[in-house]
Design a protein around this motif. Sequence first.
Motif, PDB file in Angstrom:
ATOM      1  N   SER A  78      21.166   6.358  42.907  1.00 17.21           N
ATOM      2  CA  SER A  78      20.205   5.350  42.453  1.00 17.21           C
ATOM      3  C   SER A  78      19.933   4.376  43.583  1.00 17.21           C
ATOM      4  CB  SER A  78      20.742   4.607  41.227  1.00 17.21           C
ATOM      5  OG  SER A  78      21.894   3.884  41.573  1.00 17.21           O
ATOM      6  N   MET A  79      18.723   3.835  43.592  1.00 13.82           N
ATOM      7  CA  MET A  79      18.300   2.928  44.656  1.00 13.82           C
ATOM      8  C   MET A  79      18.929   1.554  44.497  1.00 13.82           C
ATOM      9  SD  MET A  79      16.462   3.057  47.249  1.00 13.82           S
ATOM     10  CE  MET A  79      15.688   2.004  48.425  1.00 13.82           C
ATOM     11  N   GLY A  80      19.255   1.157  43.315  1.00 17.47           N
ATOM     12  CA  GLY A  80      19.805  -0.173  43.079  1.00 17.47           C
ATOM     13  C   GLY A  80      19.674  -0.510  41.612  1.00 17.47           C
ATOM     14  N   TRP A  81      19.761  -1.768  41.300  1.00 14.63           N
ATOM     15  CA  TRP A  81      19.635  -2.212  39.917  1.00 14.63           C
ATOM     16  C   TRP A  81      18.179  -2.237  39.511  1.00 14.63           C
ATOM     17  CZ3 TRP A  81      24.044  -2.430  37.396  1.00 14.63           C
ATOM     18  CH2 TRP A  81      25.201  -2.604  38.128  1.00 14.63           C
ATOM     19  N   PHE A  82      17.961  -1.991  38.236  1.00 17.74           N
ATOM     20  CA  PHE A  82      16.602  -2.024  37.709  1.00 17.74           C
ATOM     21  C   PHE A  82      16.549  -3.119  36.658  1.00 17.74           C
ATOM     22  CE2 PHE A  82      13.407  -0.572  34.620  1.00 17.74           C
ATOM     23  CZ  PHE A  82      12.316  -0.616  35.452  1.00 17.74           C
ATOM     24  N   PHE A  83      15.724  -4.127  36.871  1.00 15.30           N
ATOM     25  CA  PHE A  83      15.654  -5.264  35.974  1.00 15.30           C
ATOM     26  C   PHE A  83      14.450  -5.221  35.049  1.00 15.30           C
ATOM     27  CE2 PHE A  83      17.943  -6.779  39.717  1.00 15.30           C
ATOM     28  CZ  PHE A  83      19.134  -7.104  39.109  1.00 15.30           C
ATOM     29  N   GLY A  84      13.676  -4.144  35.107  1.00 16.37           N
ATOM     30  CA  GLY A  84      12.528  -4.041  34.228  1.00 16.37           C
ATOM     31  C   GLY A  84      11.249  -4.555  34.840  1.00 16.37           C
TER      32      GLY A  84
END
Length: 160
Positions: free
Chosen positions: A6-12
Amino acid sequence: MRGQCSMGWFFGFKLHLIINEKGEILNFMITPGNVDDRFPLKYENFVREIYGKIVADKGYISQELFNELFVNGIQLVTKIKNNMKNSLMSMADKILLRKRALIESTNDELKNIAQIEHSRHRSFSNFIVNTIASLAAYCFFPKKPSIRVECYQDNQLTLF
C-alpha cells in the motif's frame, strides 16, 4: 502469508494537482475519495486559467472530457489502454508522456519533505490546515522537480 503493498494511509480524500514544467503548482483540488479522477478536469474553475497540453495517466481517458477540454483550448495527452485502437501522436507528445515522472516526483516531495500525509489528524480542520500548509511550503522550496521544454516555430501547417 500474503503480503499487501500500500502507498500509505487513506483518509477518504484525494488531492488533484496541476503543475507546469517547472514543478510549480498552478491549481489544486481536494475531492472525496469516491469521486472519479476525471471530475476535477470537468470543473470549470479548476482549469479556468489553464491552456496548452495536460499530460495525464490512463485514468483520465474519456472522449467526452477530451472534447470538452479541447473546446476550452486544452489538449489532453494520455497513453492508450491495451484494448484501444492505436492513434497517431506527435513525437513531442510521446516525449511529454515519458516525462510524467515530473508529477510523481512532485507528489514524492509533497509526501516526504513537506509531510502532506500523516495519520494524526483529529479533525477535518486539522487535515485542511496541514494540506494547505504543506502546499504552501512546497511553493517555497528553492529547487523543484522540472523538465526543460523548448518551443520552436517550424512553419508547418497544423490543424488545431
